[in-house]
Design an enzyme around this catalytic site. Sequence first.
Site, PDB file in Angstrom:
ATOM      1  N   ARG A  13     -54.837  72.253  56.815  1.00 35.73           N
ATOM      2  CA  ARG A  13     -56.079  71.913  57.525  1.00 35.73           C
ATOM      3  C   ARG A  13     -57.076  73.063  57.449  1.00 35.73           C
ATOM      4  NH1 ARG A  13     -57.196  71.620  63.510  1.00 35.73           N
ATOM      5  NH2 ARG A  13     -58.993  70.222  63.723  1.00 35.73           N
ATOM      6  N   HIS A  34     -60.868  72.875  56.044  1.00 39.15           N
ATOM      7  CA  HIS A  34     -62.023  73.241  56.869  1.00 39.15           C
ATOM      8  C   HIS A  34     -62.794  74.417  56.256  1.00 39.15           C
ATOM      9  CE1 HIS A  34     -61.400  71.054  60.901  1.00 39.15           C
ATOM     10  NE2 HIS A  34     -60.681  70.444  59.977  1.00 39.15           N
ATOM     11  N   ASN A  49     -63.007  73.624  65.092  1.00 42.37           N
ATOM     12  CA  ASN A  49     -62.064  74.576  64.505  1.00 42.37           C
ATOM     13  C   ASN A  49     -61.189  75.293  65.529  1.00 42.37           C
ATOM     14  OD1 ASN A  49     -62.745  74.128  61.833  1.00 42.37           O
ATOM     15  ND2 ASN A  49     -64.334  75.686  61.802  1.00 42.37           N
ATOM     16  N   HIS A  63     -52.760  64.063  56.529  1.00 40.44           N
ATOM     17  CA  HIS A  63     -52.413  63.766  57.915  1.00 40.44           C
ATOM     18  C   HIS A  63     -50.969  63.301  58.057  1.00 40.44           C
ATOM     19  CE1 HIS A  63     -56.699  63.310  59.825  1.00 40.44           C
ATOM     20  NE2 HIS A  63     -56.361  64.550  59.541  1.00 40.44           N
TER      21      HIS A  63
END
Length: 314
Positions: A62, A66, A94, A191
Amino acid sequence: MANLLTLLFYVEMIVVSGFSLGASALNMNYYLLSCPLADLIVKNTVNRALQNDPTLAAGLVRMHFHDCFIEGCDGSVLIDSSKDNTAEKDSPANLSLRGYEVIDDIKEALENQCPGVVSCADILAMAARDAVFFAGGPVYDIPKGRKDGTRSKIEDTINLPAPIFNASQLIKVFGQRGFSAKDMVALSGAHTLGVARCSSFKQRLTPLDPSLDSQFAKTLSKTCSAGDSAEQPFDSTRNDFDNLYFNALVSNNGVLTSDQTLYTTPQTRNIVNSYAMNQALFFLDFQQAMVKMSKLDVKEGSKGEVRKNCHKIN
């Protein structure tokens, strides 16, 4: 033996000339001469960390996503805020990022081995790659040579896809970065690792989202009874990289709006179905999409730097 050494020498020369080692172009062998143990150090450090805490695999993947979606894959998400600047990592989107300590451990080991050579951006991309494999996902390699960026601003994180996005919004925002709808669905398959916080999906419960399975809605409601920070796994194997995430979508058990919309939308439903039925196909498309993502707007040559400390600009 002499002939073998001669052969290895010529192979190395071909690699050097063919991949312009140390130059600005990204390539698989970027650190072959300048830091030959870089990949091994990253992999060993990631494996040790994940043996102690398997949930960090989701965090590392992740964090890489990001990072790349804002300002490109340049390590900007790692930079700390200062009195003059609020950085990306302090954005609400975040605040739940995890795994910074793993990146720090890798950086420390690499600085001891080859000071000032390996960028934080490359470390983050390699760590995500190794986390996927550790969790049982596909093995893939990425080209190296990213430089670290010098900009990290909270306002830039408005460009991150939101958990309430529908498929059309996701296709648009990914499309602006050169990804196809198939790329987007494959990347959403990350995910299969990790959890979502209640604050990201509670809006689906009142009124009840019609795309949500009624029994699963009760599960989500029970999770949220513990508060906004309560965590719900995306699928039944939160630490295993597999295709159960897509099977959950087919059963209307997607946790986020941005998950379930992939199945309720005709443009992406067939992709979800194909991944739910064929894990190997998902793995193939995922690794290709991850390599593509790892090249997003990278800084090369003099356009960036190699940070001594991943948390601050040199």
